[in-house]
Design a protein around this motif. Structure first.
Motif, mmCIF file in Angstrom:
data_model
loop_
_atom_site.group_PDB
_atom_site.id
_atom_site.type_symbol
_atom_site.label_atom_id
_atom_site.label_comp_id
_atom_site.label_asym_id
_atom_site.label_seq_id
_atom_site.Cartn_x
_atom_site.Cartn_y
_atom_site.Cartn_z
ATOM 1 N N GLY A 1 38.406 28.585 22.407
ATOM 2 C CA GLY A 1 37.085 29.189 22.296
ATOM 3 C C GLY A 1 36.579 29.867 23.540
ATOM 4 O O GLY A 1 35.401 30.231 23.616
ATOM 5 N N VAL A 2 37.451 30.063 24.531
ATOM 6 C CA VAL A 2 37.036 30.686 25.790
ATOM 7 C C VAL A 2 37.095 32.205 25.655
ATOM 8 O O VAL A 2 38.062 32.758 25.138
ATOM 9 N N GLU A 3 36.065 32.876 26.126
ATOM 10 C CA GLU A 3 36.058 34.338 26.197
ATOM 11 C C GLU A 3 36.773 34.755 27.481
ATOM 12 O O GLU A 3 36.406 34.300 28.567
ATOM 13 N N VAL A 4 37.789 35.608 27.365
ATOM 14 C CA VAL A 4 38.609 35.977 28.518
ATOM 15 C C VAL A 4 38.443 37.460 28.826
ATOM 16 O O VAL A 4 38.585 38.312 27.944
ATOM 17 N N GLU A 5 38.148 37.760 30.085
ATOM 18 C CA GLU A 5 38.084 39.140 30.565
ATOM 19 C C GLU A 5 39.168 39.327 31.613
ATOM 20 O O GLU A 5 39.337 38.479 32.490
ATOM 21 N N SER A 6 39.906 40.431 31.506
ATOM 22 C CA SER A 6 41.015 40.674 32.430
ATOM 23 C C SER A 6 40.790 41.947 33.231
ATOM 24 O O SER A 6 40.286 42.945 32.708
ATOM 25 N N PHE A 7 41.172 41.894 34.494
ATOM 26 C CA PHE A 7 41.130 43.052 35.380
ATOM 27 C C PHE A 7 42.512 43.264 35.974
ATOM 28 O O PHE A 7 43.142 42.302 36.433
ATOM 29 N N ARG A 8 42.980 44.493 35.982
ATOM 30 C CA ARG A 8 44.185 44.843 36.726
ATOM 31 C C ARG A 8 43.705 45.450 38.035
ATOM 32 O O ARG A 8 43.193 46.572 38.061
ATOM 33 N N ALA A 9 43.838 44.695 39.111
ATOM 34 C CA ALA A 9 43.196 45.061 40.374
ATOM 35 C C ALA A 9 43.553 46.465 40.835
ATOM 36 O O ALA A 9 42.704 47.176 41.390
ATOM 37 N N VAL A 10 44.781 46.885 40.599
ATOM 38 C CA VAL A 10 45.230 48.188 41.077
ATOM 39 C C VAL A 10 44.454 49.334 40.424
ATOM 40 O O VAL A 10 44.373 50.437 40.981
#
Length: 201
Positions: free
Chosen positions: A34-43
């Motif tokens: 149930g966790v909302e996940v946000e992803s960033f590709r730092a580059v």
């Protein structure tokens, strides 16, 4: 509950990222809980050099910083290069250094009562060294590092195929990644129920 994944691959999107693929195993397990996940590709973000949360015009870090403050779980994912975290992983840690002196409304460092873990990939050895460097830095910043809150996939010494190119060891990495997610979630829940207090002066 929210989680942020910062993928420190050197490959800009849309290039396939081995590090992203393994981090997604962990993220998927968190979503199952149930966790909302946000992803960033730092580059793909203009993360300027420095040790402040906002380096001014054109700086891509403030958006990521805001997401960190909205999340209870952080996953730093990095490839291994010459036995070390990627240069982008180091820059992310340097920018997070500012969080040591930032406090919440009660006077706690803002990273308190948040948990963090590490994902590492590479076709060379050195995974435990990379995990130790990043986990140690995140602990300094104030994150809680649960037991076994890491996973990695490394082919072993010398060059060779990458995570996405080989099935070797992927079952173990996946199992360890799912355990990592479970441990992060459990400790995040525990901290929400009984937060770390404000440090004594």
């Amino acid at each position: 509950m929210r989680a942020v994944v910062i993928n420190c691959t050197l490959k800009p999107a849309p290039q396939p990222s081995n590090t992203e693929a393994l981090a997604e195993v962990v993220a998927g397990e968190l979503r199952e809980r149930g966790v909302e996940v946000e992803s960033f590709r730092a580059v793909d973000h203009n993360i300027l050099a420095g040790v402040q949360s906002d380096m001014g015009e054109g700086d891509g870090w403030p958006r990521i910083h805001r997401s960190l403050l909205d999340a209870q779980i952080l996953i730093v994912a990095t490839p291994t290069w010459v036995g070390h975290p990627s240069s982008l992983a180091q820059r992310v840690i340097e920018r997070m250094d500012a969080m040591i002196s930032e406090t919440d409304d009660e006077g706690r460092p803002v990273a308190y009562n948040r948990v963090a873990g590490v994902v590492v990939t590479g076709n060379e050895d050195g995974a435990h060294h990379v995990i130790s460097e990043i986990a140690g830095a995140l602990g300094d910043i104030g994150y809680t590092i649960p037991g076994q809150s890491w996973t990695y996939w490394h082919l072993g010494p010398g060059p060779g195929p990458d995570y996405l190119d080989s099935d070797k060891g992927r079952d173990w990495s996946g199992k360890t990644g799912r355990a990592m997610a479970a441990n992060l979630f459990a400790v995040a829940e525990a901290l929400a129920a009984k937060p770390v207090p404000v440090p004594p002066q």
